[in-house]
Every structure is written in structure tokens, then in C-alpha cells.
Design an enzyme around this catalytic site. Sequence first.
Site, PDB file in Angstrom:
ATOM      1  N   SER A  32       0.816  -1.214   0.000  1.00 18.58           N
ATOM      2  CA  SER A  32       0.000   0.000   0.000  1.00 18.58           C
ATOM      3  C   SER A  32       0.846   1.259   0.000  1.00 18.58           C
ATOM      4  CB  SER A  32      -0.873   0.067   1.254  1.00 18.58           C
ATOM      5  OG  SER A  32      -1.636  -1.078   1.395  1.00 18.58           O
ATOM      6  N   HIS A  63      -3.454   1.110  -4.215  1.00 20.74           N
ATOM      7  CA  HIS A  63      -2.919  -0.061  -4.924  1.00 20.74           C
ATOM      8  C   HIS A  63      -3.306   0.097  -6.381  1.00 20.74           C
ATOM      9  CE1 HIS A  63      -1.804  -2.973  -1.697  1.00 20.74           C
ATOM     10  NE2 HIS A  63      -2.475  -2.083  -0.998  1.00 20.74           N
ATOM     11  N   HIS A  85      -5.810  -8.858  -0.843  1.00 21.45           N
ATOM     12  CA  HIS A  85      -5.825  -9.003   0.618  1.00 21.45           C
ATOM     13  C   HIS A  85      -6.981  -9.883   1.095  1.00 21.45           C
ATOM     14  CE1 HIS A  85      -3.813  -5.109  -0.104  1.00 21.45           C
ATOM     15  NE2 HIS A  85      -3.070  -5.435   0.941  1.00 21.45           N
ATOM     16  N   TYR A  87      -8.823  -9.172   3.533  1.00 23.62           N
ATOM     17  CA  TYR A  87      -9.968  -8.324   3.918  1.00 23.62           C
ATOM     18  C   TYR A  87     -10.830  -7.914   2.726  1.00 23.62           C
ATOM     19  CZ  TYR A  87      -6.842  -4.420   2.670  1.00 23.62           C
ATOM     20  OH  TYR A  87      -5.983  -3.582   2.017  1.00 23.62           O
ATOM     21  N   GLU A  88     -10.328  -8.153   1.501  1.00 20.64           N
ATOM     22  CA  GLU A  88     -11.159  -7.885   0.328  1.00 20.64           C
ATOM     23  C   GLU A  88     -12.112  -9.050   0.073  1.00 20.64           C
ATOM     24  OE1 GLU A  88      -8.801  -5.750  -2.973  1.00 20.64           O
ATOM     25  OE2 GLU A  88      -7.281  -6.729  -1.749  1.00 20.64           O
ATOM     26  N   ALA A 115       3.084  -1.904   3.984  1.00 16.28           N
ATOM     27  CA  ALA A 115       2.977  -0.802   4.937  1.00 16.28           C
ATOM     28  C   ALA A 115       2.523  -1.442   6.244  1.00 16.28           C
ATOM     29  CB  ALA A 115       1.948   0.207   4.456  1.00 16.28           C
ATOM     30  N   MET A 213      -1.396  -6.369   7.284  1.00 15.94           N
ATOM     31  CA  MET A 213      -2.489  -7.206   6.765  1.00 15.94           C
ATOM     32  C   MET A 213      -2.086  -8.000   5.527  1.00 15.94           C
ATOM     33  SD  MET A 213      -5.466  -4.347   7.212  1.00 15.94           S
ATOM     34  CE  MET A 213      -5.447  -3.249   8.643  1.00 15.94           C
ATOM     35  N   SER A 214      -0.793  -8.285   5.397  1.00 17.71           N
ATOM     36  CA  SER A 214      -0.354  -9.016   4.194  1.00 17.71           C
ATOM     37  C   SER A 214       0.913  -9.808   4.502  1.00 17.71           C
ATOM     38  CB  SER A 214      -0.072  -8.019   3.064  1.00 17.71           C
ATOM     39  OG  SER A 214       1.046  -7.223   3.386  1.00 17.71           O
ATOM     40  N   ASN A 237       3.250   4.113  10.865  1.00 17.69           N
ATOM     41  CA  ASN A 237       2.685   4.739  12.068  1.00 17.69           C
ATOM     42  C   ASN A 237       3.135   3.958  13.287  1.00 17.69           C
ATOM     43  OD1 ASN A 237       0.630   2.921  10.554  1.00 17.69           O
ATOM     44  ND2 ASN A 237       0.164   2.693  12.714  1.00 17.69           N
ATOM     45  N   HIS A 249      -6.341   5.084   7.065  1.00 17.05           N
ATOM     46  CA  HIS A 249      -5.780   4.514   5.832  1.00 17.05           C
ATOM     47  C   HIS A 249      -5.058   5.616   5.045  1.00 17.05           C
ATOM     48  CE1 HIS A 249      -5.208   1.714   2.588  1.00 17.05           C
ATOM     49  NE2 HIS A 249      -5.827   2.516   1.738  1.00 17.05           N
TER      50      HIS A 249
HETATM   51 CL1  6GU Z   1      -1.294   0.018  12.921  1.00 14.70          CL
HETATM   52  N1  6GU Z   1      -2.141  -2.165  11.839  1.00 14.70           N
HETATM   53  C1  6GU Z   1      -2.346  -2.969  10.837  1.00 14.70           C
HETATM   54  N2  6GU Z   1      -2.993  -4.113  11.087  1.00 14.70           N
HETATM   55  N3  6GU Z   1      -1.964  -2.715   9.578  1.00 14.70           N
HETATM   56  C2  6GU Z   1      -1.335  -1.564   9.353  1.00 14.70           C
HETATM   57  C3  6GU Z   1      -1.082  -0.674  10.363  1.00 14.70           C
HETATM   58  C4  6GU Z   1      -1.520  -1.018  11.632  1.00 14.70           C
HETATM   59  N4  6GU Z   1      -0.419   0.381   9.848  1.00 14.70           N
HETATM   60  C5  6GU Z   1      -0.270   0.141   8.543  1.00 14.70           C
HETATM   61  N5  6GU Z   1      -0.817  -1.039   8.241  1.00 14.70           N
END
Ligand code: 6GU
Length: 275
Positions: A32, A63, A85, A87-88, A115, A213-214, A237, A249
Site C-alpha cells: 500500500s 494499490h 488481501h 480483507y477484500e 505498509a 495485513m499481508s 505509524n 488509511h
Molecule cells: Cl497500525 N495495523 C495494521 N494491522 N496494519 C497496518 C497498520 C496497523 N499500519 C499500517 N498497516
Amino acid sequence: MTSPDLTTSITSHILEKIDNFQVGTIGIILGSGLGEAITKLDDAIEIPYSEIPGLPQSTVKGHSGRLIYGFMNKKPVLVFSGRFHLYEGYTAAEACLSIRIMGTLGIKKVFLTNAAGAINPQFDAGDLMLITDHINFTGQSPLTGHNYEEWGLRFPDMSKVYCEELRNTALEAAKAVSVRLERGVYIQLSGPNLETPAETRMFKLLGGDAVGMSTAIEAVTAVHMGMKVMGIACLTNKNLPDCMAETTHEGVIEQASKSSAAMSALIREIISRIN
Ligand code: 6GU
């Protein structure tokens, strides 16, 4: 459902458009906001995912959904800009189709980028983190279901997922281009929601340094196919359980985009050091 028949049909479409596809091509998946990390490939051929029958379309903002083949320091690379992903709504096997395609094309080395949120308090937003190991916390495996022997073993070993040689090359490359590169354990969650403070505290206790998430399921798939894997997370972050800031996001994409130049410099340097 993924199968060798499906991937072979997809790779034949890809090879129609990339007629000079070379042995030794390095595969790269961009996460991402990292779509800009690889722009200047020599003799680039770009194929939007929409023009590849059988390939799902990536539905996430940030993406771009295209396949790019070209050369970096004269070395051939195939870049998946945009991934699929959980989640999609894709199954774990479907989410890893890019890896199956790479394996079917004969790719032996794959670089996974993403990311991620930093949960190690010593890491900063904007840092890159070399993935030394992972925890697949999704509750799913991309290898569930029938095992195709031509792809790999039923019970593949996962004791050395992230290739030590590639990791050493990455660390040397980071020094050479003055990019700060942390090292740590990546935890993959299914998402799409982010973590609560209690969950973040738990993931720290479990030994995680970053969450996302990947990547982990893709790494498992690549190891299943006998490929060498390198993973680099772009920490977008800080996820600190006791002073939780909101994560959006948009913020993740913005930070990843800011880190694209460092990611790009690092990947170029790594590739120049690989024989
Ligand atoms: Cl804080 N959590 C998750 N699950 N995915 C992320 C994230 C945080 N920051 C970027 N991708």
C-alpha cells in the site's frame, strides 16, 4: 480456487505480452502506498491487472493494480504493483495468486514489501524494517486444501522463511545507501480493522515488532514453491498501546508514499548486489 491450470493460463497471457521474459527474474510485490517505489525500470512493459484474464482486480485505494516487467541495473524484475488481501474477501490461496504466478514463471527470488504499524516502541514512523520472521495470525493458511505436488510439499518447513543471504545483502545495501533499516518480526492479521490497545499489547507480548495485513501468507506460499524470500515493511505509524493515536488509511498511504524513495533506493541497491 487456485490451481496449476489456472496459473499456467494466466502466465501464458503474461508471456504473450512479455516476450523477452528472462530466467533469473526477481519478483517484487509492492505494498500500500509504495506504488511509486519502482517507477524507472529500463525497457518497461506495463500490463494493468484488468488486461490479465483470471487475475482478481485489487480493490484498495493506494494499490494501482498493474504488472511491470523491466530491468534494474540490467537485472530483470517483475513487479506486482498492488496485491490481493484477505480483507477484500479473497481466500488465503487466492490472495497469494501473485506468488503462484511468479513461481510458475520460474522466479526464484521474491521481495515482499508492505505498509505496517510499528509496535516496537523503538521504531519510528518512516523507518523501514527488514522482516526477520513472521507470525501468521490470520487463522488461515494459503496451503489449505488439495496440495499440488508440482508446487511443493504437503507439510513445508518454515524454519527459515526469510533468506539469510538476502537479509545480509539488504543490511549491507541499507548501509551503502544510508537508509535506516530496522529488523523485526512481522505479524499478519486479516484486517481490515486496525488493533485495539489491548490487542497491540498482546501482539507485543507475542514477540511482534510490526503489524500489518499481508505478506506472511505470501511468504509461506513462496517457501512452499521453493523460492527465496525477502520482506521489507515500511513502518507508517506507531502503534503504542498506552498512548494510542488514531490510524487512518489515508495517513498510512501518505507515510508509505513518503518512504517510497528510501524503499526504492534500498531495493535498487539490493538488486545491484545480487548475482
Ligand atoms: Cl497500525 N495495523 C495494521 N494491522 N496494519 C497496518 C497498520 C496497523 N499500519 C499500517 N498497516
